[in-house]
Design a protein around this motif. Structure first.
Motif, PDB file in Angstrom:
ATOM      1  N   VAL A  50      -2.565  10.821   4.072  1.00  0.00           N
ATOM      2  CA  VAL A  50      -2.624  10.758   5.533  1.00  0.00           C
ATOM      3  C   VAL A  50      -1.983  12.013   6.106  1.00  0.00           C
ATOM      4  CG1 VAL A  50      -1.922   9.465   7.581  1.00  0.00           C
ATOM      5  CG2 VAL A  50      -2.523   8.259   5.481  1.00  0.00           C
ATOM      6  N   MET A 105       0.837  -1.207   0.000  1.00  0.00           N
ATOM      7  CA  MET A 105       0.000   0.000   0.000  1.00  0.00           C
ATOM      8  C   MET A 105       0.869   1.253   0.000  1.00  0.00           C
ATOM      9  SD  MET A 105      -2.660   1.239   2.944  1.00  0.00           S
ATOM     10  CE  MET A 105      -3.713  -0.205   2.858  1.00  0.00           C
ATOM     11  N   TYR A 137      -2.499   8.941  -5.687  1.00  0.00           N
ATOM     12  CA  TYR A 137      -2.422   8.231  -4.411  1.00  0.00           C
ATOM     13  C   TYR A 137      -3.816   7.793  -3.976  1.00  0.00           C
ATOM     14  CZ  TYR A 137       2.418   9.576  -3.579  1.00  0.00           C
ATOM     15  OH  TYR A 137       3.771   9.709  -3.654  1.00  0.00           O
ATOM     16  N   GLU A 138      -3.894   6.585  -3.449  1.00  0.00           N
ATOM     17  CA  GLU A 138      -5.185   6.112  -2.972  1.00  0.00           C
ATOM     18  C   GLU A 138      -5.535   6.782  -1.635  1.00  0.00           C
ATOM     19  OE1 GLU A 138      -7.425   1.858  -2.016  1.00  0.00           O
ATOM     20  OE2 GLU A 138      -5.295   1.882  -2.488  1.00  0.00           O
ATOM     21  N   TYR A 139      -4.493   6.964  -0.793  1.00  0.00           N
ATOM     22  CA  TYR A 139      -4.710   7.556   0.527  1.00  0.00           C
ATOM     23  C   TYR A 139      -3.788   8.744   0.750  1.00  0.00           C
ATOM     24  CZ  TYR A 139      -7.038   3.124   1.513  1.00  0.00           C
ATOM     25  OH  TYR A 139      -7.871   2.049   1.479  1.00  0.00           O
ATOM     26  N   VAL A 143      -8.437   2.126   8.298  1.00  0.00           N
ATOM     27  CA  VAL A 143      -7.915   1.552   7.057  1.00  0.00           C
ATOM     28  C   VAL A 143      -6.963   0.392   7.354  1.00  0.00           C
ATOM     29  CG1 VAL A 143      -6.676   2.000   4.903  1.00  0.00           C
ATOM     30  CG2 VAL A 143      -8.185   3.759   5.871  1.00  0.00           C
ATOM     31  N   VAL A 191       0.902   5.307   0.409  1.00  0.00           N
ATOM     32  CA  VAL A 191       0.127   6.468   0.836  1.00  0.00           C
ATOM     33  C   VAL A 191       0.990   7.720   0.752  1.00  0.00           C
ATOM     34  CG1 VAL A 191      -1.155   5.031   2.466  1.00  0.00           C
ATOM     35  CG2 VAL A 191       0.680   6.478   3.295  1.00  0.00           C
ATOM     36  N   GLU A 232      -7.481   7.967  12.169  1.00  0.00           N
ATOM     37  CA  GLU A 232      -8.512   7.333  11.332  1.00  0.00           C
ATOM     38  C   GLU A 232      -7.883   6.305  10.418  1.00  0.00           C
ATOM     39  OE1 GLU A 232     -11.780  10.734  10.125  1.00  0.00           O
ATOM     40  OE2 GLU A 232      -9.895  10.693   9.078  1.00  0.00           O
ATOM     41  N   PHE A 233      -6.751   6.703   9.818  1.00  0.00           N
ATOM     42  CA  PHE A 233      -6.090   5.806   8.874  1.00  0.00           C
ATOM     43  C   PHE A 233      -5.630   4.535   9.574  1.00  0.00           C
ATOM     44  CE2 PHE A 233      -2.360   4.283   6.527  1.00  0.00           C
ATOM     45  CZ  PHE A 233      -2.935   4.082   5.278  1.00  0.00           C
ATOM     46  N   ARG A 289     -10.160  10.531  -0.176  1.00  0.00           N
ATOM     47  CA  ARG A 289      -8.851   9.907   0.018  1.00  0.00           C
ATOM     48  C   ARG A 289      -8.093  10.482   1.213  1.00  0.00           C
ATOM     49  NH1 ARG A 289      -6.022  12.442  -5.310  1.00  0.00           N
ATOM     50  NH2 ARG A 289      -7.307  10.841  -6.262  1.00  0.00           N
ATOM     51  N   THR A 290      -8.644  11.500   1.863  1.00  0.00           N
ATOM     52  CA  THR A 290      -7.906  12.167   2.923  1.00  0.00           C
ATOM     53  C   THR A 290      -8.281  11.633   4.306  1.00  0.00           C
ATOM     54  OG1 THR A 290      -7.817  14.136   1.554  1.00  0.00           O
ATOM     55  CG2 THR A 290      -7.329  14.426   3.892  1.00  0.00           C
ATOM     56  N   TYR A 291      -7.275  11.206   5.049  1.00  0.00           N
ATOM     57  CA  TYR A 291      -7.488  10.640   6.377  1.00  0.00           C
ATOM     58  C   TYR A 291      -6.592  11.323   7.408  1.00  0.00           C
ATOM     59  CZ  TYR A 291     -10.060   6.679   4.452  1.00  0.00           C
ATOM     60  OH  TYR A 291     -10.998   5.900   3.851  1.00  0.00           O
TER      61      TYR A 291
END
Lengths: 251, 489
Positions: A73, A1, A69-71, A124, A3, A119-120, A113-115
């Motif tokens: 952070v 993954m 980007y998928e995430y 996730v 990020v 939370e992430f 996509r913003t964490y």
């Protein structure tokens, strides 16, 4: 993954150790971290002070910087809340004022996509034990944006409760604002300082060695008041506690 | 709205004295914390609170969308029940109508039940100018009036006074207004209440005219509703021959079924009670019971202009419960007077600059009288999004824009005194949109970190007056990343 780290302008300039802690923590958990250099500020100071139009290019910049980007952070509850709450509004107003749908589309891509960091980790990655060790007494200040805008709930506490050696002390009036509020601290200095003094007193009354939170801007205020009072309590970002291990203790 | 007194200071200046007044802060802290805890318990008793709140919000929004329709319906119902409806566009017109009605009765005294609308328009002063004396009969309002003071809380106007201060005001002032305080009055709550009771009873029995506000007006029957704790309001509403009610147009609800929702939301949010002790309802006039003449003055005074603003109009949902004041950390430190209006706290910060416009120093400062912590929104029984409206009004202050004033769409210029800030925000936007410039700036800050003073000049002084500055690190994060990871994404 993979990020992207959105370090935020405050952390970039004044608290790089928080950014380094997030990188260390995420990499320890097997996450590949990228840092797009095109990123800058979320636009919160502008937007919250009434300069929405000045924040608009930063919405588009955010989208460009984190494309692919998928995430994303970020170790800042208020910057995450800015993206989630304000970006769609800024986009909608830009469209309504005839500047096209670019900002609205940028917002629509940025929001999901913003964490915020906790939370992430919890939602996730599905972890609460991040393998941290921080043998100190700590109290936790749930920042207003983390608490109310993001609804972080007990995520930070669940993470803290699994840190080895850490003793969590209850903070009286924890959910009350510390009085920072961005430009509020400058525009209403007396009220801000009075709120900060009450928060600092509550922190000291816990007897903890450190106060932690998910936002360095609130911690700059609380820590600044504590330091002026000559207190020995340190202000530490939650990410730095989670990054600390027995081998690499917190500096 | 009658506008602010010229020279009313902006919020930060007005708050300064309050912040330094230890007694005032102690009184406010004690009172707001007590009621905050009680409210939370009272609300937690209802498992459908979230649904009630959503219903309250929905009813208010629908009513506001069709306000013209419901007001006309209300007028028809009130008239059919034997009352007379008057429409007042602003404070001056409302005062003219009410003083005219009072003078037509030949009376020189009126009793009043707590009404924010009449405070908003400065009715007592207007009556005094015509030789008519208005007696406040709500206990807290009485304390404020006798003390030549101003209210500082929506629900508990004398919240900033403690028992000792109230005793002194009663002993010193009651004689000039009617029955004096008993000799040797103590500061026991029961003694204070008894002194007020004896003082007020005389006035209730003598008064020919009563003036009230209303918490709600039910359009389908023309019924007005006052919710109170003491029963003094009921005396005002039932004993005088003539009753004049001055009510903001946003207080209308379509039906009794709608009212039911608010009679659950209001007491728990406001006094933390399951039900308030006195709910008085009156519909027009009836032979042999209550006032012989009933007048309803429907007050606009900036409300239609507020309604025209899609973001700001949610402030008109407010049912004046004061829960937002009791949780507000800014109100707790600054007190109600700093808001320069009859509406203090978070609701004052969003309502006054809409009713009065953002032209004066105090009205331009009110949208900034909040740290945007959002505690007010959490407790609001009609779910007003305070931060959203505050930011919307901040934009109006610093950037100007479209607004409605006196029914006319106008383009507002930015308020004075923000030129330097605007330039700084533009410069920051430029730097933040040019990462190379940002990086150069950060490096400059890092390299000169040993030279930074502990106390900053200019706007930064406000920070360093009360707090230490964070230590500037030797290297910004992005430089560390580049040094250790290279530029690869």
């Amino acid at each position: 993954m993979r990020v992207a780290l959105f370090v935020t302008c405050v952390n970039d300039t004044l608290y790089p150790r928080t950014g380094r802690a997030v990188v260390r923590l995420l990499e320890r958990l097997g996450v590949e971290v990228g840092f797009p250099a095109e990123q800058s500020c979320c636009g919160q100071p502008q937007y919250n002070t009434g300069y929405r139009r000045e924040a608009e290019p930063l919405v588009r910049r955010f989208d460009r910087a984190f494309a692919g980007y998928e995430y994303v952070v970020t170790p800042s509850g208020s910057c995450a809340a800015m993206v989630r709450d304000a970006y769609p509004r800024i986009g909608a107003e830009a469209a309504a004022e005839g500047r096209g749908t670019e900002a609205a589309e940028a917002a629509a891509r940025a929001v999901p996509r913003t964490y915020e960091l906790t939370e992430f980790l919890v939602d996730v990655l599905g972890v609460t034990d991040v393998g941290a060790c921080f043998p100190h007494t700590v109290t936790y200040h749930p920042t207003c944006h983390g608490l109310r805008a993001l609804g972080l709930g007990d995520r930070p506490r669940r993470l803290l409760s699994r840190v080895r050696g850490l003793q969590l002390r209850e903070l009286d009036g924890a959910e009350e604002c510390c009085g920072f509020g961005g430009t509020f601290a400058v525009k209403n200095p007396d009220v801000s300082a009075a709120m900060g003094a009450d928060k600092a007193r509550a922190v000291e009354a816990t007897g903890a060695e450190a106060v932690c939170a998910v936002d360095n801007s609130c911690l700059a205020h609380i820590g600044g008041v504590l330091a002026r009072r000559g207190s020995r309590v340190r202000a530490v970002h939650l990410a730095e506690i989670l990054a600390a291990t027995e081998e690499e203790p917190h500096g | 709205m009658s506008g602010t007194q010229p020279g009313t200071p902006a919020f930060p200046e007005a708050a300064r004295d309050a912040v330094r007044d230890g007694t005032l802060r102690g009184n406010l802290r004690h009172a707001t914390r007590t009621i905050r805890g009680k409210r939370a318990r009272a609300v937690a008793e209802l498992d459908d609170w979230a649904e009630l709140r959503a219903a309250g919000k929905a009813i208010k929004d629908r009513t506001l969308r069709h306000l013209d329709h419901y007001l006309v319906r209300l007028e028809r119902s009130v008239t059919a029940a034997g009352g007379t409806v008057h429409w007042a566009a602003d404070a001056a017109e409302a005062n003219r109508i009410v003083t005219g009605l009072v003078k037509a009765t030949g009376e020189r005294e009126v009793v009043k039940v707590k009404s924010m609308a009449t405070q908003e328009i400065g009715l007592n002063e207007a009556l005094e100018a015509e030789g008519v004396r208005a007696y406040e009969t709500d206990l807290a309002e009485l304390i404020v009036q006798l003390g030549r003071d101003r209210p500082s809380h929506t629900l508990v106007p004398a919240i900033h006074r403690n028992r000792g201060e109230i005793r002194d005001v009663f002993a010193r002032e009651m004689a000039a207004w009617g029955r004096p305080a008993p000799d040797g009055l103590t500061d026991r709550p029961a003694d204070l209440a008894e002194a007020a009771r004896l003082h007020l009873r005389e006035k209730f029995l003598r008064a020919g005219v009563g003036i009230s506000g209303a918490n709600f007006m039910v359009a389908e029957t023309g019924t007005l509703v006052v919710v109170e704790s003491e029963g003094n309001g009921r005396m005002c509403l039932t004993l005088p021959e003539t009753l004049i009610s001055v009510v903001g147009i946003e207080k209308v609800v379509p039906t009794w079924r709608d009212l039911e929702v608010f009679l659950q939301l209001l007491p728990r949010s406001s006094t933390a009670e399951r039900m308030n002790p006195y709910t008085t309802m009156w519909t027009g006039t009836a032979d042999g019971d209550g006032p012989r003449a009933f007048h309803l003055v429907l007050l606009d005074n900036g409300r239609t202009d507020t309604l025209a603003d899609e973001v700001g109009r949610q402030a008109l949902r407010c049912i004046r419960c004061s829960a937002c004041l009791n949780v507000c950390p800014v109100y707790e430190r600054a007190g109600g007077h700093a808001y320069g209006s009859v509406y203090p706290g978070p609701i004052g910060a969003i309502l006054s600059p809409q009713l009065r416009g953002t032209g004066s120093a105090v009205d331009a400062s009110l949208p900034y009288a909040s740290s945007l912590c959002g505690a007010c929104t959490d407790v609001c029984p009609v779910a007003i999004d305070f931060p959203e409206v505050l930011i919307h009004l901040r934009e109006r202050v610093v950037q100007g824009g479209e607004a409605t004033r006196n029914g006319v769409r106008v383009r507002l210029r930015p308020a004075k005194g923000h030129a330097a800030e605007r330039a700084a925000m533009r410069a920051a936007r430029w730097a933040l949109d040019h990462p190379a410039a940002l990086r150069a700036g950060q490096r400059l800050v890092s390299r000169t970190r040993r030279l930074h003073p502990a106390r900053l000049p200019g706007p930064g002084r406000a920070w360093t007056d009360a707090r230490e500055l964070p230590e500037v690190p030797p290297e910004p994060f992005r430089d560390w990343w580049r040094r250790t990871r290279g530029d690869a994404r």
